[in-house]
Design a protein around this motif. Structure first.
Motif, mmCIF file in Angstrom:
data_model
loop_
_atom_site.group_PDB
_atom_site.id
_atom_site.type_symbol
_atom_site.label_atom_id
_atom_site.label_comp_id
_atom_site.label_asym_id
_atom_site.label_seq_id
_atom_site.Cartn_x
_atom_site.Cartn_y
_atom_site.Cartn_z
ATOM 1 N N GLY A 127 53.428 -3.369 -18.170
ATOM 2 C CA GLY A 127 53.918 -4.031 -16.972
ATOM 3 C C GLY A 127 52.824 -4.601 -16.097
ATOM 4 O O GLY A 127 53.019 -4.799 -14.899
ATOM 5 N N LEU A 128 51.665 -4.906 -16.702
ATOM 6 C CA LEU A 128 50.526 -5.445 -15.965
ATOM 7 C C LEU A 128 50.211 -6.858 -16.456
ATOM 8 O O LEU A 128 50.498 -7.207 -17.602
ATOM 9 N N GLU A 129 49.611 -7.642 -15.587
ATOM 10 C CA GLU A 129 49.208 -9.009 -15.932
ATOM 11 C C GLU A 129 47.708 -9.044 -16.183
ATOM 12 O O GLU A 129 46.930 -8.479 -15.412
ATOM 13 N N LEU A 130 47.286 -9.694 -17.261
ATOM 14 C CA LEU A 130 45.868 -9.837 -17.557
ATOM 15 C C LEU A 130 45.422 -11.263 -17.256
ATOM 16 O O LEU A 130 45.996 -12.229 -17.769
ATOM 17 N N ILE A 131 44.389 -11.385 -16.411
ATOM 18 C CA ILE A 131 43.789 -12.681 -16.085
ATOM 19 C C ILE A 131 42.465 -12.769 -16.828
ATOM 20 O O ILE A 131 41.628 -11.858 -16.721
ATOM 21 N N THR A 132 42.239 -13.822 -17.595
ATOM 22 C CA THR A 132 41.005 -13.937 -18.368
ATOM 23 C C THR A 132 40.334 -15.283 -18.116
ATOM 24 O O THR A 132 41.010 -16.287 -17.881
ATOM 25 N N LEU A 133 39.010 -15.267 -18.180
ATOM 26 C CA LEU A 133 38.224 -16.489 -18.112
ATOM 27 C C LEU A 133 37.118 -16.412 -19.161
ATOM 28 O O LEU A 133 36.570 -15.338 -19.398
ATOM 29 N N LEU A 150 32.633 -14.879 -10.624
ATOM 30 C CA LEU A 150 33.026 -15.315 -9.290
ATOM 31 C C LEU A 150 34.369 -16.046 -9.322
ATOM 32 O O LEU A 150 35.226 -15.842 -8.455
ATOM 33 N N ALA A 151 34.561 -16.884 -10.336
ATOM 34 C CA ALA A 151 35.835 -17.598 -10.472
ATOM 35 C C ALA A 151 36.969 -16.617 -10.750
ATOM 36 O O ALA A 151 38.090 -16.786 -10.245
ATOM 37 N N LEU A 152 36.681 -15.606 -11.553
ATOM 38 C CA LEU A 152 37.700 -14.596 -11.850
ATOM 39 C C LEU A 152 38.090 -13.833 -10.593
ATOM 40 O O LEU A 152 39.277 -13.617 -10.322
ATOM 41 N N LEU A 153 37.116 -13.437 -9.805
ATOM 42 C CA LEU A 153 37.389 -12.677 -8.586
ATOM 43 C C LEU A 153 38.159 -13.510 -7.555
ATOM 44 O O LEU A 153 38.936 -12.967 -6.765
ATOM 45 N N GLN A 154 37.966 -14.822 -7.576
ATOM 46 C CA GLN A 154 38.717 -15.692 -6.664
ATOM 47 C C GLN A 154 40.210 -15.688 -6.973
ATOM 48 O O GLN A 154 41.025 -16.044 -6.120
ATOM 49 N N ARG A 155 40.551 -15.249 -8.185
ATOM 50 C CA ARG A 155 41.969 -15.159 -8.559
ATOM 51 C C ARG A 155 42.587 -13.818 -8.154
ATOM 52 O O ARG A 155 43.714 -13.513 -8.492
ATOM 53 N N ARG A 156 41.810 -13.017 -7.448
ATOM 54 C CA ARG A 156 42.250 -11.781 -6.803
ATOM 55 C C ARG A 156 42.880 -10.758 -7.752
ATOM 56 O O ARG A 156 44.018 -10.300 -7.534
ATOM 57 N N PRO A 157 42.169 -10.351 -8.779
ATOM 58 C CA PRO A 157 42.668 -9.233 -9.582
ATOM 59 C C PRO A 157 42.555 -7.932 -8.785
ATOM 60 O O PRO A 157 41.720 -7.803 -7.894
ATOM 61 N N ASP A 158 43.395 -6.964 -9.100
ATOM 62 C CA ASP A 158 43.310 -5.656 -8.449
ATOM 63 C C ASP A 158 42.135 -4.850 -8.982
ATOM 64 O O ASP A 158 41.650 -3.935 -8.311
ATOM 65 N N LEU A 159 41.699 -5.172 -10.177
ATOM 66 C CA LEU A 159 40.534 -4.534 -10.787
ATOM 67 C C LEU A 159 40.015 -5.430 -11.887
ATOM 68 O O LEU A 159 40.715 -6.333 -12.364
#
Length: 269
Positions: free
Chosen positions: A131-137, A150-159
């Protein structure tokens, strides 16, 4: 015994993937009896080039993902070893235990490393099931990592839960520093990174995996055929936590995690 029963010639590509081809060619030119690889890129090159002598592997993904069209029991006849698949599903449960309100996980991957692409896909499946979303770059070279995180963190992951690959392990300290400035906790799959900015690590026991792979090499030296040894993965895992690093980004590691951790890093260690 080394130097009596066998001789080891070690070559290190220093993270330069094209150098792997030269290294394998050199081993063949010296008529090595066995080519022993560490990491997925090294195994992939050896599988492409070596057909007439044993290829052993450790710290690599399943050879079935690198071009072996067989099965774990009936595989390339000259290949054997212990593969490394990170414990993605247990990591998702650990994340939910440490951060019950987390919804978005971030990670970087390297498109040039087949293991990195596979691990990204595997973690995405595990995250979705939890039930979690994975953001990848992507970042293809060490020089691209600082901009990518830095670009990844701008997408506001929780961790950030960083997958294992050669480029991002080498650049992990910079990833962790950027995440710390953003007050985002970092989880990892590699033991040593608990001292480089990771708050929580759930890692395969790579020492045990290397030992098991070495025992397979010994069996082959004694005359056993690689084709008769099924592919298998690392079975043991280790949990490591760094409460100080976690506290610096506002993460309080639950007592349930601390109590079962194999290693709890103390202040100053």
């Amino acid at each position: 015994r080394e130097g009596v029963d066998y001789e080891v010639v070690v070559r290190d590509a220093q993270g330069d993937l094209p150098t792997l081809n030269t290294m394998v060619d050199a081993a063949l030119g010296e008529n090595a009896d066995m080519v022993y690889t560490i990491t997925s890129p090294a195994l992939q090159v050896a599988m492409n080039k070596v057909r007439d002598r044993p290829v052993l592997y450790t710290l690599a993904i399943d050879p079935l993902l690198l071009g072996d069209a067989g099965t774990h029991e009936k595989h390339r006849p000259n290949v054997a070893g212990i593969y490394d698949r990170s414990p993605f599903e247990p990591m998702m449960e650990l994340i939910k235990e440490c951060l019950p309100n987390a919804r978005r996980i971030g990670t970087l991957y390297c498109p040039a490393e087949v293991n990195s692409v596979n691990f990204r896909e595997e973690m995405e499946k595990a995250a979705k099931a939890a039930g979690l979303e994975l953001i990848t770059l992507p970042s293809n070279t060490p020089g691209e990592v600082s901009d990518a995180i830095l670009a990844l963190l701008q997408r506001r992951p929780d961790l950030v839960c960083q997958i294992n690959d050669n480029i991002h392990e080498a650049a992990f300290a910079g990833i962790a520093q950027a995440a710390q400035r953003a007050r985002v906790p970092v989880f990892s799959f590699s033991v040593g990174l608990v001292h480089q900015g990771a708050s929580v690590v759930l890692s395969n026991d790579h020492y045990d995996g290397g030992r098991e792979s070495g025992l397979i090499a010994a069996r082959i030296i004694r005359g056993e055929e690689p084709a008769d040894i099924p592919y298998s993965g690392i079975r043991k895992t280790k949990l490591l936590v760094n409460p100080q690093t976690a506290g610096e980004v506002g993460l309080a590691i639950p007592a349930s995690v601390l109590n079962r951790a194999d290693v709890v890093v103390k202040d100053g260690e």
